[in-house]
Write an enzyme that holds these catalytic residues in place. Structure first.
Site, mmCIF file in Angstrom:
data_model
loop_
_atom_site.group_PDB
_atom_site.id
_atom_site.type_symbol
_atom_site.label_atom_id
_atom_site.label_comp_id
_atom_site.label_asym_id
_atom_site.label_seq_id
_atom_site.Cartn_x
_atom_site.Cartn_y
_atom_site.Cartn_z
ATOM 1 N N LEU A 154 41.633 27.465 34.670
ATOM 2 C CA LEU A 154 41.126 28.467 35.617
ATOM 3 C C LEU A 154 39.876 27.927 36.315
ATOM 4 C CD1 LEU A 154 41.993 31.338 36.478
ATOM 5 C CD2 LEU A 154 40.296 32.230 34.879
ATOM 6 N N GLY A 155 40.053 26.821 37.021
ATOM 7 C CA GLY A 155 38.967 26.281 37.847
ATOM 8 C C GLY A 155 39.054 26.867 39.234
ATOM 9 N N ARG A 156 38.616 26.080 40.216
ATOM 10 C CA ARG A 156 38.600 26.598 41.593
ATOM 11 C C ARG A 156 40.006 26.961 42.066
ATOM 12 N NH1 ARG A 156 35.907 21.921 41.576
ATOM 13 N NH2 ARG A 156 33.667 21.928 41.924
ATOM 14 N N ILE A 157 40.933 26.012 41.920
ATOM 15 C CA ILE A 157 42.276 26.244 42.469
ATOM 16 C C ILE A 157 43.014 27.289 41.626
ATOM 17 C CG2 ILE A 157 44.503 25.162 42.998
ATOM 18 C CD1 ILE A 157 42.891 22.550 43.590
ATOM 19 N N THR A 239 51.140 21.667 40.525
ATOM 20 C CA THR A 239 50.515 21.109 41.736
ATOM 21 C C THR A 239 49.234 20.351 41.348
ATOM 22 O OG1 THR A 239 49.314 23.176 42.131
ATOM 23 C CG2 THR A 239 51.382 22.892 43.314
ATOM 24 N N ARG A 241 48.409 17.218 38.604
ATOM 25 C CA ARG A 241 48.705 15.788 38.572
ATOM 26 C C ARG A 241 49.993 15.598 37.774
ATOM 27 N NH1 ARG A 241 46.075 15.164 42.353
ATOM 28 N NH2 ARG A 241 44.285 13.801 42.702
ATOM 29 N N GLU A 270 54.071 8.422 41.226
ATOM 30 C CA GLU A 270 54.334 8.632 42.653
ATOM 31 C C GLU A 270 54.369 7.307 43.396
ATOM 32 O OE1 GLU A 270 51.575 11.545 44.171
ATOM 33 O OE2 GLU A 270 52.070 12.932 42.566
ATOM 34 N N HIS A 288 54.068 15.851 47.118
ATOM 35 C CA HIS A 288 52.601 15.956 47.013
ATOM 36 C C HIS A 288 51.983 16.521 48.304
ATOM 37 C CE1 HIS A 288 48.986 14.267 44.578
ATOM 38 N NE2 HIS A 288 48.635 15.353 45.251
HETATM 39 C C1 DGY Z 1 43.670 16.057 45.497
HETATM 40 O O1 DGY Z 1 42.807 16.120 46.371
HETATM 41 O O2 DGY Z 1 43.429 15.674 44.362
HETATM 42 C C2 DGY Z 1 45.037 16.494 45.867
HETATM 43 O O3 DGY Z 1 45.963 16.149 44.927
HETATM 44 C C3 DGY Z 1 45.405 15.976 47.237
HETATM 45 O O4 DGY Z 1 46.487 16.682 47.686
#
Ligand code: DGY
Length: 323
Positions: A154-157, A239, A241, A270, A288
């Site tokens: 539960l960080g920023r994103i 979304t 890593r 990747e 990505h």
């Molecule tokens: C990041 O900035 O780490 C993201 O994965 C880029 O999309």
């Protein structure tokens, strides 16, 4: 004389001209990432390195960059950089937090909707010419209203993803891996988010979405054991890593229908996608794209340039990485 800097990929013209106004820029042109050998030879004599998550900035690169005063990653994640080796040489490393939070949260929801409502699978079927028309029981998915969204990290994103959940009528559970990862500054603790252990989150959530950085503690956090704890009707979204998920274990869980589906934006190696995932219909595979909006990519490049200009002018970097 302008300080020489190495830029490993094109950035928006307006941002590049700001960098060029102050620095002599060695730009790696082309659509492929700069090779590791090229990176090592071209970093020599440069005072700043502006790089991407596709560039491995390891000890060898840092040793070659004897004049480096900053490594500015154009990404929020910085697992591509040997931060300890940079610190040992007193080279600050910066990333691009905040500016990509909303774009990545939006894309996470795009994937949640895509996998639970079988959007990509339906499109494949339609383009394949095998759609026979509307039917009451055709391609049924899972409705989000009344379901639990489980946010790992539960960080920023993660917080921005949580903020959008009420619009879909979902309750939110979260586990913050503070024992494993430093709490992100700017993370918003929401009263409507129920904090729980990872184990309980996996067992009770209808959609599990991952928002942790890649560290030695989070590598393969989601493997066979974690996937077996999930509901058989549950979905996994990543979304963050790629290596946070053990792709071999995920292909197994999807193939055995131990979980209903998954949606991935990131991969262990990747741009290679684990072959076992490619043939499965219950996984959505995106290349990505989390932060891929014109606004956000411009802001990311701009923040990286601001960091470089600050350090080269003798000021503190704006967004140094922790750790
Ligand atoms: C990041 O900035 O780490 C993201 O994965 C880029 O999309």
């Amino acid at each position: 004389m302008k300080p020489p800097v190495l830029l490993t990929r094109r950035i928006p013209a307006s941002v590049l001209s700001r960098l060029k106004a102050t620095c002599s820029v060695d730009l790696h042109e082309g659509d492929d990432p700069i090779s590791h050998d090229d990176l090592i030879s071209r970093v020599l004599g440069k005072q700043a390195l502006l790089c991407l998550l596709t560039d491995r900035v390891d000890r060898e690169v840092l040793e070659a960059g004897v004049d480096l005063r900053i490594v500015a990653n154009i990404a929020v994640g910085y697992d591509n950089i040997d931060v300890a080796a940079a610190r040992a040489r007193a080279i600050p490393v910066t990333n691009t937090p905040d500016v990509l939070t909303e774009a990545t949260a939006e894309f996470t929801w795009a994937l949640i909707l895509a996998v639970t409502r079988r959007v990509a699978e339906g499109e494949r079927l339609l383009r394949g010419g095998t759609w026979k028309g509307w039917a009451l029981d055709f391609m049924l998915g899972m409705e989000l209203r009344g379901k639990q969204l489980g946010i790992v990290g539960l960080g920023r994103i993660g917080s921005a993803v949580a903020a959008r959940a009420p619009a879909f009528g979902m309750s939110v559970a979260a586990c913050s891996l503070e024992a494993m990862t430093a709490p992100a500054p700017g993370a918003v603790r929401r009263p409507d988010v129920e904090m729980m252990t990872l184990d309980r989150l996996l067992a009770t959530s209808d959609v599990v979405t991952l928002h942790v950085p890649l560290t030695s503690e989070t590598r393969h956090l989601i493997g066979r054991h974690a996937l077996s704890r999930m509901k058989r009707t549950g979905y996994l979204v990543n979304t963050s890593r790629g290596p946070v998920v053990d792709e071999d274990a995920l292909a197994w869980a999807l193939g055995e229908r131990l979980i209903a589906g998954a949606a991935l934006d990131v991969y262990e190696q990747e741009p290679r996608v684990y072959p076992g995932l490619l043939g499965l219909d219950n996984v959505v595979l995106a290349p990505h794209l989390g932060s891929a909006t014109t606004e956000t990519r411009t802001a990311m490049a701009s923040l990286a340039v601001d960091n470089v200009l600050a350090v080269l002018a003798g000021r503190a970097p704006l967004t140094p990485v922790a750790g």
